[in-house]
Design a protein around this motif. Structure first.
Motif, PDB file in Angstrom:
ATOM      1  N   LEU A 125       0.559  -0.811  -0.190  1.00 34.61           N
ATOM      2  CA  LEU A 125       0.469   0.231  -0.345  1.00 34.61           C
ATOM      3  C   LEU A 125       1.001   1.561   0.386  1.00 34.61           C
ATOM      4  O   LEU A 125       1.012   2.497  -0.882  1.00 34.61           O
ATOM      5  CB  LEU A 125      -1.110   0.078   1.160  1.00 34.61           C
ATOM      6  CG  LEU A 125      -1.815  -1.118   1.291  1.00 34.61           C
ATOM      7  CD1 LEU A 125      -2.698  -0.940   2.773  1.00 34.61           C
ATOM      8  CD2 LEU A 125      -2.949  -0.846   0.078  1.00 34.61           C
ATOM      9  N   GLN A 126       2.279   0.972   0.763  1.00 29.46           N
ATOM     10  CA  GLN A 126       3.018   2.807   0.545  1.00 29.46           C
ATOM     11  C   GLN A 126       3.295   2.278  -0.420  1.00 29.46           C
ATOM     12  O   GLN A 126       3.760   3.789  -1.039  1.00 29.46           O
ATOM     13  CB  GLN A 126       3.916   2.364   2.025  1.00 29.46           C
ATOM     14  CG  GLN A 126       3.324   2.552   3.151  1.00 29.46           C
ATOM     15  CD  GLN A 126       4.802   1.992   3.938  1.00 29.46           C
ATOM     16  OE1 GLN A 126       5.936   1.616   4.289  1.00 29.46           O
ATOM     17  NE2 GLN A 126       3.898   2.296   5.573  1.00 29.46           N
ATOM     18  N   ASN A 127       3.899   1.269  -1.548  1.00 31.71           N
ATOM     19  CA  ASN A 127       4.692   1.996  -2.270  1.00 31.71           C
ATOM     20  C   ASN A 127       4.441   0.748  -3.890  1.00 31.71           C
ATOM     21  O   ASN A 127       4.675  -0.063  -4.300  1.00 31.71           O
ATOM     22  CB  ASN A 127       6.043   1.621  -2.337  1.00 31.71           C
ATOM     23  CG  ASN A 127       6.852   1.824  -3.804  1.00 31.71           C
ATOM     24  OD1 ASN A 127       6.342   2.084  -4.847  1.00 31.71           O
ATOM     25  ND2 ASN A 127       8.094   1.522  -2.479  1.00 31.71           N
ATOM     26  N   ARG A 128       2.957   1.637  -4.249  1.00 31.21           N
ATOM     27  CA  ARG A 128       2.018   0.382  -5.615  1.00 31.21           C
ATOM     28  C   ARG A 128       2.857  -0.064  -6.403  1.00 31.21           C
ATOM     29  O   ARG A 128       2.904  -0.888  -7.025  1.00 31.21           O
ATOM     30  CB  ARG A 128       1.219   1.503  -5.913  1.00 31.21           C
ATOM     31  CG  ARG A 128       0.005   1.331  -4.564  1.00 31.21           C
ATOM     32  CD  ARG A 128      -0.993   2.677  -5.944  1.00 31.21           C
ATOM     33  NE  ARG A 128      -1.616   2.158  -6.716  1.00 31.21           N
ATOM     34  CZ  ARG A 128      -2.647   3.251  -7.698  1.00 31.21           C
ATOM     35  NH1 ARG A 128      -2.879   3.840  -6.084  1.00 31.21           N
ATOM     36  NH2 ARG A 128      -3.003   2.122  -8.235  1.00 31.21           N
ATOM     37  N   GLU A 129       4.235   0.949  -7.070  1.00 32.81           N
ATOM     38  CA  GLU A 129       4.859   0.328  -8.231  1.00 32.81           C
ATOM     39  C   GLU A 129       6.280  -0.597  -7.772  1.00 32.81           C
ATOM     40  O   GLU A 129       6.057  -1.662  -8.967  1.00 32.81           O
ATOM     41  CB  GLU A 129       6.112   1.392  -8.199  1.00 32.81           C
ATOM     42  CG  GLU A 129       5.174   3.331  -8.585  1.00 32.81           C
ATOM     43  CD  GLU A 129       4.844   4.033  -7.310  1.00 32.81           C
ATOM     44  OE1 GLU A 129       5.117   4.154  -6.469  1.00 32.81           O
ATOM     45  OE2 GLU A 129       3.814   4.945  -7.977  1.00 32.81           O
ATOM     46  N   ARG A 130       6.159  -0.953  -6.367  1.00 34.75           N
ATOM     47  CA  ARG A 130       6.867  -2.448  -5.955  1.00 34.75           C
ATOM     48  C   ARG A 130       5.628  -3.750  -5.672  1.00 34.75           C
ATOM     49  O   ARG A 130       6.146  -4.461  -5.078  1.00 34.75           O
ATOM     50  CB  ARG A 130       8.312  -1.737  -4.699  1.00 34.75           C
ATOM     51  CG  ARG A 130       8.276  -0.820  -6.046  1.00 34.75           C
ATOM     52  CD  ARG A 130      10.209  -0.838  -4.951  1.00 34.75           C
ATOM     53  NE  ARG A 130      11.272  -2.787  -4.737  1.00 34.75           N
ATOM     54  CZ  ARG A 130      11.213  -2.565  -3.768  1.00 34.75           C
ATOM     55  NH1 ARG A 130      11.327  -2.192  -2.615  1.00 34.75           N
ATOM     56  NH2 ARG A 130      11.471  -4.296  -4.032  1.00 34.75           N
ATOM     57  N   ALA A 131       4.545  -3.484  -6.191  1.00 34.62           N
ATOM     58  CA  ALA A 131       3.995  -3.837  -5.732  1.00 34.62           C
ATOM     59  C   ALA A 131       3.747  -5.757  -5.180  1.00 34.62           C
ATOM     60  O   ALA A 131       3.951  -6.290  -5.225  1.00 34.62           O
ATOM     61  CB  ALA A 131       2.109  -3.361  -5.431  1.00 34.62           C
ATOM     62  N   PHE A 132       4.042  -5.647  -7.134  1.00 38.27           N
ATOM     63  CA  PHE A 132       4.404  -7.344  -7.820  1.00 38.27           C
ATOM     64  C   PHE A 132       6.025  -8.132  -7.054  1.00 38.27           C
ATOM     65  O   PHE A 132       5.599  -8.838  -7.219  1.00 38.27           O
ATOM     66  CB  PHE A 132       4.438  -6.914  -9.204  1.00 38.27           C
ATOM     67  CG  PHE A 132       3.303  -6.988 -10.055  1.00 38.27           C
ATOM     68  CD1 PHE A 132       2.530  -8.180 -10.460  1.00 38.27           C
ATOM     69  CD2 PHE A 132       2.811  -5.881 -10.440  1.00 38.27           C
ATOM     70  CE1 PHE A 132       0.935  -7.400 -10.438  1.00 38.27           C
ATOM     71  CE2 PHE A 132       1.693  -5.353 -11.081  1.00 38.27           C
ATOM     72  CZ  PHE A 132       1.112  -6.547 -11.498  1.00 38.27           C
ATOM     73  N   SER A 133       6.910  -6.948  -6.635  1.00 39.02           N
ATOM     74  CA  SER A 133       7.563  -7.528  -5.951  1.00 39.02           C
ATOM     75  C   SER A 133       7.940  -8.156  -4.337  1.00 39.02           C
ATOM     76  O   SER A 133       8.436  -9.755  -3.606  1.00 39.02           O
ATOM     77  CB  SER A 133       8.643  -6.451  -5.871  1.00 39.02           C
ATOM     78  OG  SER A 133       9.168  -5.356  -4.940  1.00 39.02           O
ATOM     79  N   TYR A 134       5.878  -8.138  -4.198  1.00 34.96           N
ATOM     80  CA  TYR A 134       5.799  -9.008  -2.929  1.00 34.96           C
ATOM     81  C   TYR A 134       4.659 -10.117  -3.302  1.00 34.96           C
ATOM     82  O   TYR A 134       4.747 -10.012  -1.598  1.00 34.96           O
ATOM     83  CB  TYR A 134       5.045  -7.256  -1.946  1.00 34.96           C
ATOM     84  CG  TYR A 134       6.131  -6.377  -1.513  1.00 34.96           C
ATOM     85  CD1 TYR A 134       7.161  -6.494  -1.028  1.00 34.96           C
ATOM     86  CD2 TYR A 134       6.241  -5.383  -1.744  1.00 34.96           C
ATOM     87  CE1 TYR A 134       7.418  -5.718   0.064  1.00 34.96           C
ATOM     88  CE2 TYR A 134       6.397  -4.337  -1.622  1.00 34.96           C
ATOM     89  CZ  TYR A 134       7.873  -4.315  -1.364  1.00 34.96           C
ATOM     90  OH  TYR A 134       8.717  -3.151  -0.195  1.00 34.96           O
ATOM     91  N   VAL A 135       4.366  -9.884  -3.834  1.00 38.63           N
ATOM     92  CA  VAL A 135       3.425 -11.037  -3.992  1.00 38.63           C
ATOM     93  C   VAL A 135       4.068 -13.004  -5.411  1.00 38.63           C
ATOM     94  O   VAL A 135       4.951 -11.964  -5.793  1.00 38.63           O
ATOM     95  CB  VAL A 135       1.952 -10.864  -4.734  1.00 38.63           C
ATOM     96  CG1 VAL A 135       1.448  -9.886  -3.917  1.00 38.63           C
ATOM     97  CG2 VAL A 135       2.641 -10.466  -6.547  1.00 38.63           C
ATOM     98  N   LYS A 136       3.382 -13.123  -5.665  1.00 40.82           N
ATOM     99  CA  LYS A 136       4.446 -14.421  -5.882  1.00 40.82           C
ATOM    100  C   LYS A 136       2.621 -14.813  -6.810  1.00 40.82           C
ATOM    101  O   LYS A 136       1.641 -15.027  -6.272  1.00 40.82           O
ATOM    102  CB  LYS A 136       4.054 -15.371  -5.258  1.00 40.82           C
ATOM    103  CG  LYS A 136       4.999 -16.934  -6.480  1.00 40.82           C
ATOM    104  CD  LYS A 136       5.384 -18.086  -5.757  1.00 40.82           C
ATOM    105  CE  LYS A 136       5.279 -18.936  -6.266  1.00 40.82           C
ATOM    106  NZ  LYS A 136       6.006 -20.323  -5.661  1.00 40.82           N
ATOM    107  N   ILE A 137       2.357 -14.923  -8.572  1.00 46.34           N
ATOM    108  CA  ILE A 137       1.837 -14.721  -9.019  1.00 46.34           C
ATOM    109  C   ILE A 137       1.530 -16.678  -9.831  1.00 46.34           C
ATOM    110  O   ILE A 137       2.710 -16.716 -10.662  1.00 46.34           O
ATOM    111  CB  ILE A 137       1.489 -14.026 -10.167  1.00 46.34           C
ATOM    112  CG1 ILE A 137       1.601 -12.663  -9.499  1.00 46.34           C
ATOM    113  CG2 ILE A 137       0.260 -14.718 -11.164  1.00 46.34           C
ATOM    114  CD1 ILE A 137       1.141 -11.724 -10.377  1.00 46.34           C
ATOM    115  N   GLU A 138       0.397 -17.224 -10.560  1.00 41.76           N
ATOM    116  CA  GLU A 138       0.691 -19.026  -9.864  1.00 41.76           C
ATOM    117  C   GLU A 138      -0.623 -18.709 -10.802  1.00 41.76           C
ATOM    118  O   GLU A 138      -1.732 -18.146 -10.698  1.00 41.76           O
ATOM    119  CB  GLU A 138       0.914 -20.131  -9.287  1.00 41.76           C
ATOM    120  CG  GLU A 138       2.111 -20.013  -8.270  1.00 41.76           C
ATOM    121  CD  GLU A 138       1.628 -20.625  -7.031  1.00 41.76           C
ATOM    122  OE1 GLU A 138       0.106 -21.186  -6.865  1.00 41.76           O
ATOM    123  OE2 GLU A 138       2.601 -20.627  -6.155  1.00 41.76           O
TER     124      GLU A 138
END
Length: 90
Positions: A77-90
């Motif tokens: 929430l603090q850094n939407r530009e880096r959001a994908f670096s915190y998730v794993k997509i399967e």
């Protein structure tokens, strides 16, 4: 509609390009899995999300699963530009 889906839809309402891309996947299921709870939703024809129907087989796999740690949500929430670096997509 759950508060999480309402929040995601609020963000989608501000991004027409994202809704257009999601609309291409109308009817498909997505799951956000935090390890503690999993939220299943379906893409509608306008590119918005709705709760996945509770009728039908519960073992139908989601077309996409997004795994995120609850402890990472504030960082996302603090850094939407880096959001994908915190998730794993399967």
């Amino acid at each position: 509609m759950t508060p999480v889906i309402a929040t995601i839809n609020h963000l989608l309402a501000q991004e027409p390009w994202a809704r257009q891309q999601l609309a291409l996947h109308a009817g498909k299921l997505a799951c956000i899995d935090t390890g503690a709870v999993a939220l299943r939703m379906r893409v509608d024809s306008t590119g918005m999300l709705e709760a996945a129907p509770r009728t039908g087989p519960a073992d139908v796999p989601a077309n996409v699963t997004i795994r995120v740690k609850l402890s990472d949500v504030p960082l996302i929430l603090q850094n939407r530009e880096r959001a994908f670096s915190y998730v794993k997509i399967e």
